[in-house]
Every structure is written in structure tokens, then in C-alpha cells.
Design a protein around this motif. Structure first.
Motif, PDB file in Angstrom:
ATOM      1  N   GLU A 142       0.837  -1.209   0.000  1.00 34.20           N
ATOM      2  CA  GLU A 142       0.000   0.000   0.000  1.00 34.20           C
ATOM      3  C   GLU A 142       0.870   1.257   0.000  1.00 34.20           C
ATOM      4  N   ALA A 143       1.924   1.248   0.781  1.00 33.23           N
ATOM      5  CA  ALA A 143       2.808   2.415   0.835  1.00 33.23           C
ATOM      6  C   ALA A 143       3.498   2.630  -0.500  1.00 33.23           C
ATOM      7  N   MET A 144       3.915   1.559  -1.144  1.00 31.56           N
ATOM      8  CA  MET A 144       4.561   1.689  -2.452  1.00 31.56           C
ATOM      9  C   MET A 144       3.585   2.271  -3.466  1.00 31.56           C
ATOM     10  N   ALA A 145       2.340   1.833  -3.404  1.00 35.87           N
ATOM     11  CA  ALA A 145       1.325   2.367  -4.325  1.00 35.87           C
ATOM     12  C   ALA A 145       1.013   3.825  -4.011  1.00 35.87           C
ATOM     13  N   LEU A 146       0.895   4.151  -2.719  1.00 30.10           N
ATOM     14  CA  LEU A 146       0.576   5.519  -2.319  1.00 30.10           C
ATOM     15  C   LEU A 146       1.685   6.479  -2.732  1.00 30.10           C
ATOM     16  N   ALA A 147       2.935   6.006  -2.671  1.00 27.64           N
ATOM     17  CA  ALA A 147       4.063   6.846  -3.071  1.00 27.64           C
ATOM     18  C   ALA A 147       4.201   6.933  -4.575  1.00 27.64           C
ATOM     19  N   GLY A 148       3.397   6.156  -5.297  1.00 32.19           N
ATOM     20  CA  GLY A 148       3.464   6.166  -6.756  1.00 32.19           C
ATOM     21  C   GLY A 148       4.741   5.555  -7.299  1.00 32.19           C
ATOM     22  N   SER A 149       5.333   4.646  -6.535  1.00 37.05           N
ATOM     23  CA  SER A 149       6.606   4.058  -6.942  1.00 37.05           C
ATOM     24  C   SER A 149       6.427   3.144  -8.144  1.00 37.05           C
ATOM     25  N   THR A 150       7.291   3.309  -9.112  1.00 33.10           N
ATOM     26  CA  THR A 150       7.288   2.429 -10.287  1.00 33.10           C
ATOM     27  C   THR A 150       8.515   1.536 -10.314  1.00 33.10           C
ATOM     28  N   HIS A 151       9.413   1.723  -9.355  1.00 29.14           N
ATOM     29  CA  HIS A 151      10.664   0.965  -9.352  1.00 29.14           C
ATOM     30  C   HIS A 151      10.559  -0.332  -8.555  1.00 29.14           C
ATOM     31  N   GLY A 152       9.714  -0.365  -7.553  1.00 29.28           N
ATOM     32  CA  GLY A 152       9.588  -1.552  -6.734  1.00 29.28           C
ATOM     33  C   GLY A 152      10.645  -1.617  -5.643  1.00 29.28           C
ATOM     34  N   ILE A 153      10.554  -2.663  -4.837  1.00 30.06           N
ATOM     35  CA  ILE A 153      11.469  -2.845  -3.711  1.00 30.06           C
ATOM     36  C   ILE A 153      11.702  -4.338  -3.512  1.00 30.06           C
ATOM     37  N   ASP A 154      12.917  -4.703  -3.157  1.00 29.56           N
ATOM     38  CA  ASP A 154      13.242  -6.095  -2.857  1.00 29.56           C
ATOM     39  C   ASP A 154      12.761  -6.443  -1.448  1.00 29.56           C
ATOM     40  N   PRO A 173       4.931 -21.649   6.719  1.00 25.44           N
ATOM     41  CA  PRO A 173       4.583 -20.234   6.929  1.00 25.44           C
ATOM     42  C   PRO A 173       5.416 -19.286   6.065  1.00 25.44           C
ATOM     43  N   ALA A 174       6.681 -19.609   5.863  1.00 30.37           N
ATOM     44  CA  ALA A 174       7.528 -18.760   5.030  1.00 30.37           C
ATOM     45  C   ALA A 174       7.150 -18.874   3.560  1.00 30.37           C
ATOM     46  N   VAL A 175       6.747 -20.058   3.136  1.00 28.20           N
ATOM     47  CA  VAL A 175       6.297 -20.237   1.748  1.00 28.20           C
ATOM     48  C   VAL A 175       5.104 -19.338   1.471  1.00 28.20           C
ATOM     49  N   ALA A 176       4.151 -19.320   2.382  1.00 29.31           N
ATOM     50  CA  ALA A 176       2.959 -18.495   2.200  1.00 29.31           C
ATOM     51  C   ALA A 176       3.328 -17.017   2.065  1.00 29.31           C
ATOM     52  N   LEU A 177       4.285 -16.561   2.877  1.00 29.98           N
ATOM     53  CA  LEU A 177       4.688 -15.148   2.793  1.00 29.98           C
ATOM     54  C   LEU A 177       5.432 -14.855   1.491  1.00 29.98           C
ATOM     55  N   ALA A 178       6.277 -15.756   1.054  1.00 28.39           N
ATOM     56  CA  ALA A 178       6.996 -15.550  -0.201  1.00 28.39           C
ATOM     57  C   ALA A 178       6.018 -15.423  -1.370  1.00 28.39           C
ATOM     58  N   LEU A 179       5.006 -16.270  -1.385  1.00 30.13           N
ATOM     59  CA  LEU A 179       4.001 -16.191  -2.449  1.00 30.13           C
ATOM     60  C   LEU A 179       3.191 -14.911  -2.347  1.00 30.13           C
ATOM     61  N   ALA A 180       2.937 -14.463  -1.125  1.00 28.71           N
ATOM     62  CA  ALA A 180       2.205 -13.200  -0.939  1.00 28.71           C
ATOM     63  C   ALA A 180       3.015 -12.024  -1.459  1.00 28.71           C
ATOM     64  N   VAL A 181       4.315 -12.027  -1.222  1.00 29.30           N
ATOM     65  CA  VAL A 181       5.171 -10.960  -1.761  1.00 29.30           C
ATOM     66  C   VAL A 181       5.111 -10.960  -3.281  1.00 29.30           C
ATOM     67  N   ALA A 182       5.247 -12.132  -3.877  1.00 33.83           N
ATOM     68  CA  ALA A 182       5.274 -12.241  -5.344  1.00 33.83           C
ATOM     69  C   ALA A 182       3.954 -11.820  -5.982  1.00 33.83           C
ATOM     70  N   HIS A 183       2.906 -11.795  -5.192  1.00 32.25           N
ATOM     71  CA  HIS A 183       1.584 -11.419  -5.710  1.00 32.25           C
ATOM     72  C   HIS A 183       1.506  -9.924  -6.051  1.00 32.25           C
ATOM     73  N   HIS A 184       2.383  -9.101  -5.450  1.00 27.10           N
ATOM     74  CA  HIS A 184       2.315  -7.650  -5.630  1.00 27.10           C
ATOM     75  C   HIS A 184       3.331  -7.181  -6.672  1.00 27.10           C
ATOM     76  N   ALA A 185       2.845  -6.399  -7.622  1.00 29.65           N
ATOM     77  CA  ALA A 185       3.697  -5.983  -8.736  1.00 29.65           C
ATOM     78  C   ALA A 185       4.870  -5.121  -8.283  1.00 29.65           C
ATOM     79  N   ARG A 186       4.673  -4.321  -7.236  1.00 30.84           N
ATOM     80  CA  ARG A 186       5.734  -3.408  -6.793  1.00 30.84           C
ATOM     81  C   ARG A 186       6.696  -4.048  -5.791  1.00 30.84           C
ATOM     82  N   LEU A 187       6.438  -5.300  -5.417  1.00 28.36           N
ATOM     83  CA  LEU A 187       7.306  -6.011  -4.486  1.00 28.36           C
ATOM     84  C   LEU A 187       8.004  -7.152  -5.221  1.00 28.36           C
TER      85      LEU A 187
END
Length: 395
Positions: A142-154, A173-187
Motif C-alpha cells: 500500500e505504501a509503495m502504491a501511495l508513493a506512486g513508486s514504479t521501481h519496486g522494492i526487494d 509459513p515462510a512459503v505463504a509469505l513468499a508467495l504473498a510478496v510475489a503477488h504484488h507488482a511493486r514487491l
């Protein structure tokens, strides 16, 4: 981010000390033996090169943009920090590759993270951050989207491999979080953080070896599960000065985040050394002066305001056996010194002494400047003053 000031605003006494011999340094002061520090850097660089791993020294220890850049020139990948404010300070000082190896969930901080990620990317750098919750991932997106970032973050998912602090359990539990990160275009899912901080201070080499063997198994298992779920794991990062030989030899860790190797401290000196560990030297000292002497003890002018005591009291360095001293609690501004041995005797009034802090990281955070000495602590001279840029950068 504002540029950091140069040294022209140093106190006059500090500026005047450059070029002076060490005996002219006022007390109490935090002093870096530059020769020892540079040998530590070279040994770390050689070690990482030999084992084919990257090294990203933890800047929460030295809190200096100048030192972070020095480490990068020696081959370090970049810097890692624990606080957003530390990252901002290093970025303002010219550091372009920064990993916030900690969780950030507050909306105002996450906006700062998003803006910093864009600023670093615009100048060819990168920002990474650790996460350990689905909500944390959503807030970051949400913060990346609010900032209008187009570069993304690792983004690296942190797993708890024995520290008992942040991180999700290894495995599903870590697998679920990794997949959740990959779900977001800016992450961008960038790997796993698997740091066992408690193991750094196990006195027994065997105990450290066993603790990291378990951490390696947990990290390797978690990595395999994420890959099986269809997601590459570019990196496993972690390690510290006390255990880096084990992570480097594991074949699982690709990056070492050790920081204390640069200065060392009394706590690390108490640990049993691994034969394969580089011979890192003590390079950080508190210079102090004896200001009072009685029949039973002496008193120096370096109390708790000059060094941290969370890992124990400092030791008194560079004394022959007949002059060995034990430092005892004297309060905020004083240290009480006792003769340490049946034949040892108390120091003379006015004598200058060198203390090895119990814990280097919070000790540095107590000082505005590090005084860099070239040529040793006996006859050396002050070569430069290093600003502790991120002192008090706690947000």
C-alpha cells in the motif's frame, strides 16, 4: 533527504587534534585504531572471496556513511541497517545499496521506505526490506502504491532460526509469505533472511557450530519448499561475526551480514575462537584518564555514558601483567579500577588508559565522532575524525 554536513562544523578541539599524537586526545573519547580496522576489513574481504559469498556489513554497528563506503570499496555488496532512519542517513551519505534487515509496519515509516526505494533506484541503487507477516506485506504494498513508486522494492522473508525474536517459523509459513510478496507488482521476492543472533555470543565454539547447523537445515528446507511452489529463491542472507565460518561453508547462505568484525569488543573476545575464523583484532577503544587514586582503588573518567554495559563491563587493554587492572562499575561518569593480580599495582594519577567496550554497537551510538588514529595507540597520530552520522537514528 538532505546531504550530510562536511567536517567544517566539527568542534574546534576535534579539528585541532588532527595531526596530533594520541596522548593529546581528550578523555573520554572513542578511538579507532585505523591500522587494525583496515586489517580486519582485508581479512573479511579475503574470507568472503575465498568462500564465494557476498558480504553486507551491518551498519548499525558503526553508523557511519564514510565507513560504509570504505567497506564497499573493499568489496562489500552494500550495507544493512535496522532502522529506516539509519537507511536514510546512509543514503544521504552516498550509500546506494541498503537492506533494512528488520520489520517495518507503521504507515509513516513505510512511506519513507517507499520514497527512499524510488530515490535509490533513480540513481542506480536498490533498497531491500525484511517482512515476517502477511499484514506487513500488505502495508508495504500500500505504501509503495501511495508513493506512486514504479521501481519496486526487494523483499526478503525472515524466518526464525533460533534467535527467538522476529521471523516466521521455517517451512510452510515462510512459503505463504513468499508467495504473498510475489503477488504484488511493486514487491520483488528477493530471498530469505535467516539470522541467528543469539548464537553469535555462545562462548563455546561447539555450541555455535551446532546452532548454525540447525539454522542451515531450516533455511535449506524452507528454500526447497519455496522453489517447489514455483518461486525462485535468489538469496539466503544472515550470519554474524561469531558464526560466519559456518554460514559461509554451508552452501546455503549466499551473503554474510557480520558487522562487529570491523571493531570487535570484549564480549566477542570472551568467545572460544573457531580455527577457521579470521583473526579479527580489537580496533575500538575508549581512551580514559585516571583522575583519582586511593589506597584501595583508582578512578577513571569513563563511566557508562561513554560505553555500553549490556554485554558486560569493559576490559582495560594494553597493560603488562604487573599493571593489570579490573574495571568496576563507577556510575555514569566514573570507572573504578582495581589491581588485577597479587603483584599488580594501581595506576598513577593522570595516567591515560585504553578500555575495550563490552559491546561495540551501542557504544558507538553514545558518541558523535570516532577519532581515527594511525600508527598505533602508543605513538600514533590522529589521522581523521569520522562522524557517527546515524547516532540516535532510532525511527
Amino acid at each position: 533527504m538532505k546531504p550530510l554536513p562536511d567536517l567544517t562544523d566539527l568542534p574546534g578541539a576535534l579539528l585541532a587534534s588532527i595531526g596530533q599524537r594520541v596522548d593529546r586526545i581528550d578523555t573520554p573519547s572513542l578511538v579507532v585504531d585505523l591500522d587494525a580496522m583496515e586489517r580486519n576489513i582485508q581479512r573479511m574481504a579475503d574470507f568472503a572471496r575465498k568462500h564465494g559469498v557476498r558480504w553486507r556489513p551491518h551498519a548499525k554497528m558503526h553508523k557511519s556513511a564514510e565507513i560504509a563506503l570504505l567497506l564497499q570499496r573493499a568489496g562489500a555488496t552494500g550495507a544493512c541497517v535496522q532502522k529506516v532512519a539509519e537507511a536514510e542517513t546512509l543514503a544521504a551519505g552516498g550509500v546506494n545499496d541498503i537492506f533494512i534487515s528488520n520489520e517495518v509496519v507503521a504507515a509513516p515509516k513505510l512511506l519513507r521506505v517507499a520514497r527512499m526505494a524510488a530515490q535509490l533506484a533513480a540513481r542506480g541503487g536498490r533498497l531491500a526490506i525484511a517482512v515476517d507477516s502477511a499484514e506487513g506485506i500488505e502495508r508495504l504494498a500500500e505504501a509503495m502504491a501511495l508513493a506512486g513508486s514504479t521501481h519496486g522494492i526487494d523483499v526478503l522473508v525472515e524466518i526464525d532460526v533460533g534467535q527467538g525474536r522476529c521471523g516466521v517459523p521455517p517451512g510452510a509459513p515462510a512459503v505463504a509469505l513468499a508467495l504473498a510478496v510475489a503477488h504484488h507488482a511493486r514487491l520483488r521476492f528477493a530471498g530469505l533472511q535467516a539470522y541467528h543472533g543469539r548464537a553469535q555470543h555462545f562462548v563455546s565454539a561447539t555450541e555455535r557450530r551446532e546452532a548454525i547447523a540447525a539454522a542451515v537445515r531450516a533455511a535449506e528446507h524452507t528454500r526447497a519448499l519455496i522453489v517447489a511452489a514455483g518461486l525462485p529463491v535468489p538469496l539466503v542472507t544472515g550470519s554474524g561475526t561469531g558464526t560466519l565460518v559456518h554460514e559461509a561453508a554451508s552452501g546455503v547462505y549466499g551473503e554474510l551480514k557480520a558487522g562487529s568484525f570491523l571493531f570487535m569488543d570484549a564480549d566477542y573476545a570472551r568467545n572460544e575462537r573457531e580455527p577457521a575464523q579470521p583473526a579479527f583484532e580489537q580496533a575500538l577503544f575508549v581512551k580514559t584518564q585516571v583522575i583519582s587514586v586511593s589506597d584501595s582503588h583508582a578512578v577513571c573518567d569513563a563511566g557508562h555514558k561513554s560505553h555500553a554495559i549490556d554485554s558486560g563491563l569493559p576490559t582495560v587493554a594494553l597493560l603488562p601483567p604487573e599493571r593489570a587492572l579490573r574495571y568496576a562499575n563507577g556510575g555514569d561518569e566514573h570507572g573504578v579500577l582495581y589491581a588485577d593480580g597479587p603483584k599488580a599495582r594501581l595506576p598513577a594519577l593522570g595516567l591515560m588508559l585504553w578500555l575495550v567496550p563490552g559491546h561495540c554497537d551501542p557504544t558507538v551510538n553514545l558518541h558523535d565522532f570516532l577519532i581515527g588514529v594511525r600508527g598505533g595507540l602508543a605513538l600514533g597520530v590522529v589521522e581523521r575524525i569520522i562522524r557517527v552520522d546515524a547516532r540516535g537514528a532510532l525511527t
